[in-house]
Design a protein around this motif. Sequence first.
Motif, short mmCIF file in Angstrom:
data_model
loop_
_atom_site.label_atom_id
_atom_site.label_comp_id
_atom_site.label_asym_id
_atom_site.label_seq_id
_atom_site.Cartn_x
_atom_site.Cartn_y
_atom_site.Cartn_z
N ASP A 356 0.83 -1.21 0.00
CA ASP A 356 0.00 0.00 0.00
C ASP A 356 0.86 1.26 0.00
O ASP A 356 0.58 2.22 -0.73
CB ASP A 356 -0.92 0.00 1.22
CG ASP A 356 -1.97 -1.10 1.16
OD1 ASP A 356 -2.26 -1.58 0.04
OD2 ASP A 356 -2.49 -1.50 2.23
N VAL A 357 1.91 1.26 0.83
CA VAL A 357 2.81 2.41 0.89
C VAL A 357 3.52 2.62 -0.44
O VAL A 357 3.62 3.75 -0.96
CB VAL A 357 3.84 2.24 2.03
CG1 VAL A 357 4.90 3.34 1.97
CG2 VAL A 357 3.14 2.25 3.38
N ASN A 358 4.00 1.52 -1.04
CA ASN A 358 4.72 1.62 -2.32
C ASN A 358 3.81 2.14 -3.43
O ASN A 358 4.25 2.91 -4.29
CB ASN A 358 5.29 0.26 -2.70
CG ASN A 358 6.42 -0.17 -1.79
OD1 ASN A 358 7.05 0.66 -1.13
ND2 ASN A 358 6.70 -1.45 -1.76
N ILE A 359 2.55 1.72 -3.42
CA ILE A 359 1.62 2.20 -4.44
C ILE A 359 1.36 3.70 -4.28
O ILE A 359 1.36 4.46 -5.27
CB ILE A 359 0.30 1.40 -4.37
CG1 ILE A 359 0.52 -0.02 -4.90
CG2 ILE A 359 -0.80 2.09 -5.18
CD1 ILE A 359 -0.70 -0.91 -4.81
N GLU A 360 1.15 4.13 -3.05
CA GLU A 360 0.92 5.55 -2.82
C GLU A 360 2.15 6.38 -3.22
O GLU A 360 2.01 7.45 -3.83
CB GLU A 360 0.59 5.80 -1.34
CG GLU A 360 -0.78 5.27 -0.93
CD GLU A 360 -1.92 5.92 -1.71
OE1 GLU A 360 -1.83 7.14 -1.96
OE2 GLU A 360 -2.87 5.21 -2.06
N ASN A 361 3.33 5.89 -2.88
CA ASN A 361 4.55 6.62 -3.26
C ASN A 361 4.74 6.65 -4.77
O ASN A 361 5.14 7.67 -5.33
CB ASN A 361 5.77 5.97 -2.59
CG ASN A 361 5.81 6.20 -1.10
OD1 ASN A 361 5.17 7.12 -0.59
ND2 ASN A 361 6.57 5.38 -0.39
N ALA A 362 4.45 5.52 -5.44
CA ALA A 362 4.60 5.47 -6.90
C ALA A 362 3.62 6.42 -7.57
O ALA A 362 3.96 7.10 -8.55
CB ALA A 362 4.40 4.04 -7.39
N LEU A 363 2.39 6.48 -7.05
CA LEU A 363 1.41 7.41 -7.60
C LEU A 363 1.87 8.85 -7.43
O LEU A 363 1.74 9.68 -8.35
CB LEU A 363 0.05 7.21 -6.92
CG LEU A 363 -0.77 5.98 -7.34
CD1 LEU A 363 -1.96 5.80 -6.42
CD2 LEU A 363 -1.22 6.13 -8.78
N SER A 364 2.42 9.17 -6.25
CA SER A 364 2.90 10.52 -5.99
C SER A 364 4.08 10.87 -6.90
O SER A 364 4.13 11.96 -7.49
CB SER A 364 3.31 10.64 -4.53
OG SER A 364 3.85 11.93 -4.25
N ALA A 420 15.89 13.41 -17.64
CA ALA A 420 15.79 12.90 -16.27
C ALA A 420 14.33 12.83 -15.82
O ALA A 420 13.93 11.87 -15.14
CB ALA A 420 16.58 13.79 -15.32
N THR A 421 13.53 13.79 -16.22
CA THR A 421 12.11 13.78 -15.84
C THR A 421 11.37 12.64 -16.52
O THR A 421 10.51 11.99 -15.92
CB THR A 421 11.46 15.12 -16.22
OG1 THR A 421 12.20 16.20 -15.65
CG2 THR A 421 10.03 15.18 -15.74
N ILE A 422 11.72 12.38 -17.77
CA ILE A 422 11.09 11.27 -18.50
C ILE A 422 11.38 9.94 -17.81
O ILE A 422 10.48 9.12 -17.59
CB ILE A 422 11.55 11.25 -19.97
CG1 ILE A 422 10.99 12.44 -20.73
CG2 ILE A 422 11.10 9.96 -20.65
CD1 ILE A 422 11.44 12.52 -22.17
N ILE A 423 12.64 9.74 -17.46
CA ILE A 423 12.99 8.46 -16.84
C ILE A 423 12.38 8.34 -15.46
O ILE A 423 12.01 7.24 -15.02
CB ILE A 423 14.52 8.28 -16.80
CG1 ILE A 423 14.85 6.81 -16.55
CG2 ILE A 423 15.17 9.14 -15.74
CD1 ILE A 423 16.32 6.47 -16.72
N GLU A 424 12.22 9.44 -14.74
CA GLU A 424 11.54 9.40 -13.44
C GLU A 424 10.09 8.97 -13.61
O GLU A 424 9.57 8.17 -12.83
CB GLU A 424 11.60 10.78 -12.78
CG GLU A 424 12.96 11.12 -12.18
CD GLU A 424 12.97 12.51 -11.57
OE1 GLU A 424 11.89 13.12 -11.48
OE2 GLU A 424 14.05 12.97 -11.18
N TYR A 425 9.44 9.49 -14.64
CA TYR A 425 8.06 9.11 -14.90
C TYR A 425 7.96 7.63 -15.26
O TYR A 425 7.09 6.90 -14.74
CB TYR A 425 7.48 9.97 -16.03
CG TYR A 425 6.05 9.64 -16.36
CD1 TYR A 425 5.00 10.27 -15.69
CD2 TYR A 425 5.73 8.69 -17.33
CE1 TYR A 425 3.68 9.96 -15.98
CE2 TYR A 425 4.41 8.37 -17.63
CZ TYR A 425 3.40 9.00 -16.95
OH TYR A 425 2.09 8.69 -17.22
N ALA A 428 8.60 5.40 -12.21
CA ALA A 428 7.47 5.44 -11.29
C ALA A 428 6.30 4.64 -11.84
O ALA A 428 5.62 3.92 -11.10
CB ALA A 428 7.04 6.90 -11.04
N ASP A 429 6.06 4.74 -13.14
CA ASP A 429 5.00 3.97 -13.78
C ASP A 429 5.30 2.48 -13.70
O ASP A 429 4.40 1.66 -13.45
CB ASP A 429 4.84 4.41 -15.23
CG ASP A 429 3.70 3.71 -15.93
OD1 ASP A 429 2.53 3.99 -15.60
OD2 ASP A 429 3.97 2.86 -16.80
#
Length: 442
Positions: A356-364, A420-425, A428-429
């Motif tokens: 649950d924590v990992n999903i919330e962090n990934a969404l953020s 860098a922003t693309i790879i972060e997205y 996270a996805d």
Amino acid sequence: MKLVNTHKQLVLGMVFILSSLQMINAQTWTLQQCIDSAEVHNKRLRINSLEMESSLQQVRVVEGNRIPKLNLNADYKYFTDLPYQLMPMSVFGGPEGQFKEAQFGVPHHLNADLTLAIPIYNPELYGNIKTSRAASELTRIQNLKSKEEVFFEVSTVYYNAQIIAQSLDFIDSNILNARQLLKNVELLQTQELVTGTDVNRARLKLLQLEKERESTTVKYDRVINVLNFLMGRALNEPIKVNKTIDFEKIENYTRETSLSVQLAEARNTLLKTQINTLQKTRYLPSLNAFASYGTTGYGYDEEPNRFLNFYPKGLAGIQLSMPLFNGMVTKRKVISKQLEIDASSLQLELMQDQTDVNIENALSEKDNANRTMEIVEEQLKLAELIYDQTILQHSEGIVSLTDVIMAETDVNKAQMEYLATIIEYLKADLKLKKESGNLLKN
């Protein structure tokens, strides 16, 4: 000094040519092709596949114990000294309480029979079957978990390779601009419109970009080596990733049970099956049927014209075994297994909370990267526009070379931030797919 600079430029040019030739000869692989190759050739997945097949065979072995067993037994004995028995002398009219030794039997003894064993009811056997099936299910989920981890690693490395490949394109474009700028500055120097310092600055900027390209190429080769390793390919095989980053912006995915949670549930189920087996075998009896038919041959050397005399034998019966007391061993095993179940249940709750924590962090992280991507993209367009305007102003003598280099530095910075922003997205996805149980589906 000029000779040294010329030598460096020749070396960098050769590196650039060799790298370009290798990239031309390399085949372009999509992310799905890389994942498909890893699924077939990755050594970790191949090992897990063999372990899963071994687990399935183990289930068949345990289930095979329910089938009646038929055995052929045979043995031959030759007695150099026949065994003695003590006979009461009173049998032959002698005094009571006295015995006389006597040898019974013949030297040659041959025995052959067929034995049939049929399990009618065996709680330990049926408990072992359920346990082996639960263990096989655990192995299956572990195999899926390993596959998910490999796919996650392949995707992450592939995204890194894409970003570095695009960085190389940006650097190549910047090198072309720097070379053109150097030519323009050298031309202005011949017209005594700029000083030698401006020429050296332009030349220094070009050398810095060429050095950056060389180090980025080395970084790209390392990432490709890791990708080849994960795909189960030889490290020296050339490969090229698709530079076009195609991704669909999906805010969220349908929530499924993650493989980490499934793995914890399977371990908990296995422990419960084991303790149920222990509790049943602690009190319940086992019942088996058996039958045997064969022949026994007796012979001795002094018998003329015949060595062995054969006599048939046969029997059938039922055996009941009731556990009464085994030194509290089973009770201690049940207590130990119950403690393992309690720990496993806590581990399951921990995995669910962590998911649950990992999903919330990934969404953020994904939402933040999405918003940042739009801002950085506008910054990149603006930096490129400013650079073009600064180049034009420099050719008209309005701004200095320092302003041009600063504008070019801003472009380089905006390019790197955009990548860098693309790879972060993407990462996270990817993490969101994994934690929501959708990675293997997508």
